[in-house]
Design an enzyme around this catalytic site. Structure first.
Site, PDB file in Angstrom:
ATOM      1  N   GLY A  16       0.771  -1.238   0.000  1.00  0.00           N
ATOM      2  CA  GLY A  16       0.000   0.000   0.000  1.00  0.00           C
ATOM      3  C   GLY A  16       0.800   1.285   0.000  1.00  0.00           C
ATOM      4  N   HIS A 110       1.314   0.043 -13.705  1.00  0.00           N
ATOM      5  CA  HIS A 110       2.092  -1.183 -13.917  1.00  0.00           C
ATOM      6  C   HIS A 110       3.568  -0.793 -13.886  1.00  0.00           C
ATOM      7  CE1 HIS A 110       2.631  -5.334 -15.094  1.00  0.00           C
ATOM      8  NE2 HIS A 110       3.616  -4.919 -15.857  1.00  0.00           N
TER       9      HIS A 110
HETATM   10  C1  GRF Z   1       3.657  -1.304  -7.336  1.00  0.00           C
HETATM   11  O1  GRF Z   1       4.936  -1.494  -7.803  1.00  0.00           O
HETATM   12  C2  GRF Z   1       2.701  -1.105  -8.472  1.00  0.00           C
HETATM   13  O2  GRF Z   1       3.288  -0.699  -9.648  1.00  0.00           O
HETATM   14  C3  GRF Z   1       2.115  -2.435  -8.672  1.00  0.00           C
HETATM   15  O3  GRF Z   1       2.246  -3.173  -7.500  1.00  0.00           O
HETATM   16  C4  GRF Z   1       3.123  -2.519  -6.617  1.00  0.00           C
HETATM   17  C5  GRF Z   1       2.327  -2.170  -5.418  1.00  0.00           C
HETATM   18  O4  GRF Z   1       3.086  -1.624  -4.385  1.00  0.00           O
HETATM   19  N1  GRF Z   1       1.169  -2.639  -9.629  1.00  0.00           N
HETATM   20  P1  GRF Z   1       2.384  -0.972  -3.135  1.00  0.00           P
HETATM   21  O5  GRF Z   1       1.423  -1.976  -2.543  1.00  0.00           O
HETATM   22  O6  GRF Z   1       1.679   0.271  -3.591  1.00  0.00           O
HETATM   23  O7  GRF Z   1       3.490  -0.650  -2.177  1.00  0.00           O
END
Ligand code: GRF
Length: 197
Positions: A16, A110
Site C-alpha cells: 500500500g 504497472h
Molecule cells: C507497485 O509497484 C505497483 O506498480 C504495482 O504493485 C506494486 C504495489 O506496491 N502494480 P504498493 O502496494 O503500492 O506498495
C-alpha cells in the site's frame, strides 16, 4: 453550493505505499475536487489497511466472492460515493460489471513500460526480475485505463528510466517506486480533475 467533489476508491492487495502516497497527495492538494474515500482490499492481512487507517480512510476487506458479486460490490462503492477507481497493486481481476459501471474511470499502474512484461503473474518483483533477465536497457512505469484484459487499456502516461549494467531487480524496484511516488498521484489528478474531463 452543491459539492462537485469526486471520490476515489483505491484497490490494493498488499503493502500500500502507492495508496498512502495518493491519500496524502489529495489530503495536501485539497482543492475540493478529488479525495480518497475508500480503500478496498482482498487480503485481511494487507499492510495497506494499517496505512489507510492511520490516515483516516476506511477500508473494505472483501474476498474474491464478494468482489465478484455485483450487488455486494456496487453497494459498497455506492455507500462511499465512489466515482473513480485506482488500482495500486491489486492482484485480482476487476470484474466486468465494475469496468462497465465505471467506464473510463478506472486506472492502474504497472511497474514496467507496457507492453513489456505484462500479463498474469507479472507483478512486483517478478516484473523487475524479468527486466533484468531480458537485458532491457530501459524500464519505467505505465499508467493506463483498465479494460477487461489484463494490462491492456489505453495508456495515459509512461515514464522511462535507464537500466544500468550494475542494476539488479532490487535496485530497479527502488527506482520504480520513486517514479510511482512522484508521478502516480499527479497523473490521477490531471486525468480526473473537473477541468480535464
Ligand atoms: C507497485 O509497484 C505497483 O506498480 C504495482 O504493485 C506494486 C504495489 O506496491 N502494480 P504498493 O502496494 O503500492 O506498495
Amino acid at each position: 453550493m452543491q459539492s462537485t467533489r469526486r471520490n476515489i476508491a483505491i484497490f490494493a492487495s498488499g503493502n500500500g505505499s502507492n495508496a498512502e502516497n495518493i491519500i496524502n497527495y489529495f489530503n495536501t492538494h485539497d482543492n475540493g475536487e478529488l479525495k480518497v474515500s475508500l480503500v478496498v482490499t482482498n487480503r485481511p492481512d494487507a499492510y495497506v489497511i494499517k496505512r489507510a487507517g492511520s490516515l483516516g480512510v476506511p477500508t473494505a476487506v472483501m474476498d474474491r466472492q464478494a468482489i465478484n458479486d455485483p450487488g455486494t460490490m456496487l453497494s459498497v462503492l455506492e455507500s462511499h460515493d465512489v466515482d473513480i477507481i485506482v488500482l495500486a497493486g491489486f492482484l485480482l481481476m476487476v470484474p466486468a460489471f465494475i469496468i462497465e459501471h465505471y467506464h473510463d474511470k478506472i486506472v492502474n499502474i504497472h511497474p514496467s513500460l507496457l507492453p513489456r512484461h505484462s500479463g498474469k503473474g507479472m507483478y512486483g518483483h517478478h516484473v523487475h526480475q524479468a527486466v533484468i533477465d531480458s537485458g532491457d536497457t530501459e524500464t519505467g512505469i505505465t499508467i493506463h485505463m483498465v479494460s477487461e484484459e489484463y494490462d491492456s487499456g489505453r495508456i495515459i502516461f509512461q515514464k522511462a528510466i535507464p537500466v544500468e549494467p550494475s542494476d539488479n531487480a532490487e535496485s530497479v524496484e527502488r527506482k520504480i517506486r520513486q517514479l510511482e511516488a512522484e508521478y502516480f498521484p499527479q497523473v490521477i489528478h490531471q486525468t480526473f480533475a473537473r477541468h480535464s474531463s
